[in-house]
Design a protein around this motif. Structure first.
Motif, PDB file in Angstrom:
ATOM      1  N   ARG A  51      31.363  37.006  37.091  1.00  0.00           N
ATOM      2  CA  ARG A  51      30.946  38.273  36.477  1.00  0.00           C
ATOM      3  C   ARG A  51      30.679  38.020  35.002  1.00  0.00           C
ATOM      4  O   ARG A  51      31.485  37.449  34.301  1.00  0.00           O
ATOM      5  CB  ARG A  51      32.020  39.332  36.627  1.00  0.00           C
ATOM      6  CG  ARG A  51      32.191  39.789  38.044  1.00  0.00           C
ATOM      7  CD  ARG A  51      32.788  41.191  38.061  1.00  0.00           C
ATOM      8  NE  ARG A  51      32.878  41.669  39.422  1.00  0.00           N
ATOM      9  CZ  ARG A  51      31.955  42.419  39.997  1.00  0.00           C
ATOM     10  NH1 ARG A  51      30.894  42.786  39.336  1.00  0.00           N
ATOM     11  NH2 ARG A  51      32.094  42.821  41.237  1.00  0.00           N
ATOM     12  N   SER A  52      29.531  38.492  34.539  1.00  0.00           N
ATOM     13  CA  SER A  52      29.179  38.340  33.124  1.00  0.00           C
ATOM     14  C   SER A  52      29.811  39.465  32.314  1.00  0.00           C
ATOM     15  O   SER A  52      30.469  40.355  32.865  1.00  0.00           O
ATOM     16  CB  SER A  52      27.661  38.352  32.959  1.00  0.00           C
ATOM     17  OG  SER A  52      27.155  39.628  33.280  1.00  0.00           O
ATOM     18  N   GLY A  53      29.598  39.441  31.014  1.00  0.00           N
ATOM     19  CA  GLY A  53      30.160  40.443  30.121  1.00  0.00           C
ATOM     20  C   GLY A  53      29.738  41.863  30.442  1.00  0.00           C
ATOM     21  O   GLY A  53      30.498  42.803  30.246  1.00  0.00           O
ATOM     22  N   ASN A  54      28.535  42.055  30.960  1.00  0.00           N
ATOM     23  CA  ASN A  54      28.068  43.405  31.298  1.00  0.00           C
ATOM     24  C   ASN A  54      28.279  43.709  32.778  1.00  0.00           C
ATOM     25  O   ASN A  54      27.584  44.528  33.362  1.00  0.00           O
ATOM     26  CB  ASN A  54      26.600  43.596  30.899  1.00  0.00           C
ATOM     27  CG  ASN A  54      25.681  42.581  31.538  1.00  0.00           C
ATOM     28  OD1 ASN A  54      26.119  41.721  32.297  1.00  0.00           O
ATOM     29  ND2 ASN A  54      24.403  42.671  31.244  1.00  0.00           N
ATOM     30  N   ASN A  55      29.262  43.020  33.393  1.00  0.00           N
ATOM     31  CA  ASN A  55      29.692  43.258  34.777  1.00  0.00           C
ATOM     32  C   ASN A  55      28.627  42.920  35.818  1.00  0.00           C
ATOM     33  O   ASN A  55      28.645  43.445  36.916  1.00  0.00           O
ATOM     34  CB  ASN A  55      30.178  44.700  34.958  1.00  0.00           C
ATOM     35  CG  ASN A  55      31.412  44.768  35.826  1.00  0.00           C
ATOM     36  OD1 ASN A  55      32.065  43.765  36.080  1.00  0.00           O
ATOM     37  ND2 ASN A  55      31.738  45.960  36.280  1.00  0.00           N
ATOM     38  N   LYS A  56      27.675  42.034  35.483  1.00  0.00           N
ATOM     39  CA  LYS A  56      26.676  41.552  36.431  1.00  0.00           C
ATOM     40  C   LYS A  56      27.233  40.334  37.159  1.00  0.00           C
ATOM     41  O   LYS A  56      27.947  39.530  36.571  1.00  0.00           O
ATOM     42  CB  LYS A  56      25.417  41.117  35.685  1.00  0.00           C
ATOM     43  CG  LYS A  56      24.313  42.136  35.634  1.00  0.00           C
ATOM     44  CD  LYS A  56      23.227  41.653  34.724  1.00  0.00           C
ATOM     45  CE  LYS A  56      21.983  41.256  35.437  1.00  0.00           C
ATOM     46  NZ  LYS A  56      20.892  40.942  34.517  1.00  0.00           N
ATOM     47  N   GLU A  57      26.900  40.185  38.424  1.00  0.00           N
ATOM     48  CA  GLU A  57      27.298  38.994  39.163  1.00  0.00           C
ATOM     49  C   GLU A  57      26.228  37.917  39.000  1.00  0.00           C
ATOM     50  O   GLU A  57      25.041  38.177  39.193  1.00  0.00           O
ATOM     51  CB  GLU A  57      27.489  39.316  40.645  1.00  0.00           C
ATOM     52  CG  GLU A  57      28.758  40.065  40.935  1.00  0.00           C
ATOM     53  CD  GLU A  57      29.036  40.186  42.421  1.00  0.00           C
ATOM     54  OE1 GLU A  57      28.178  39.798  43.237  1.00  0.00           O
ATOM     55  OE2 GLU A  57      30.120  40.684  42.748  1.00  0.00           O
TER      56      GLU A  57
END
Length: 79
Positions: A51-57
């Motif tokens: 998960r990235s910082g903006n909650n993207k997988e």
């Protein structure tokens, strides 16, 4: 010498290509903002979902995830 079928492979962002030598060394090319080449005797060409910082997988190679987890100050770029 690195195998040309991996090094010269044209990839789109998020794609990967890999090969294994007879001695068990994995070379992997992964496209992020730029091409990333890794050599490893520890990792496979497995992709992990993070998960990235903006909650993207996102999918990243296990070698890159492990490197990012354990990198030290010397490995960080000074801005």
């Amino acid at each position: 010498m690195n195998p040309k079928q991996v090094v010269d492979k044209k990839l789109k962002k998020g794609e990967t290509g890999a090969a294994e030598s007879n001695s068990g060394i994995i070379i992997q090319k992964w496209k992020d903002k730029r091409d990333v080449l890794t050599l490893s005797t520890k990792h496979t060409d497995e992709l992990l979902i993070i998960r990235s910082g903006n909650n993207k997988e996102l999918q990243k190679p296990a070698a890159v995830v492990d490197y990012n987890k354990h990198k030290a100050y010397i490995d960080c770029r000074i801005k």
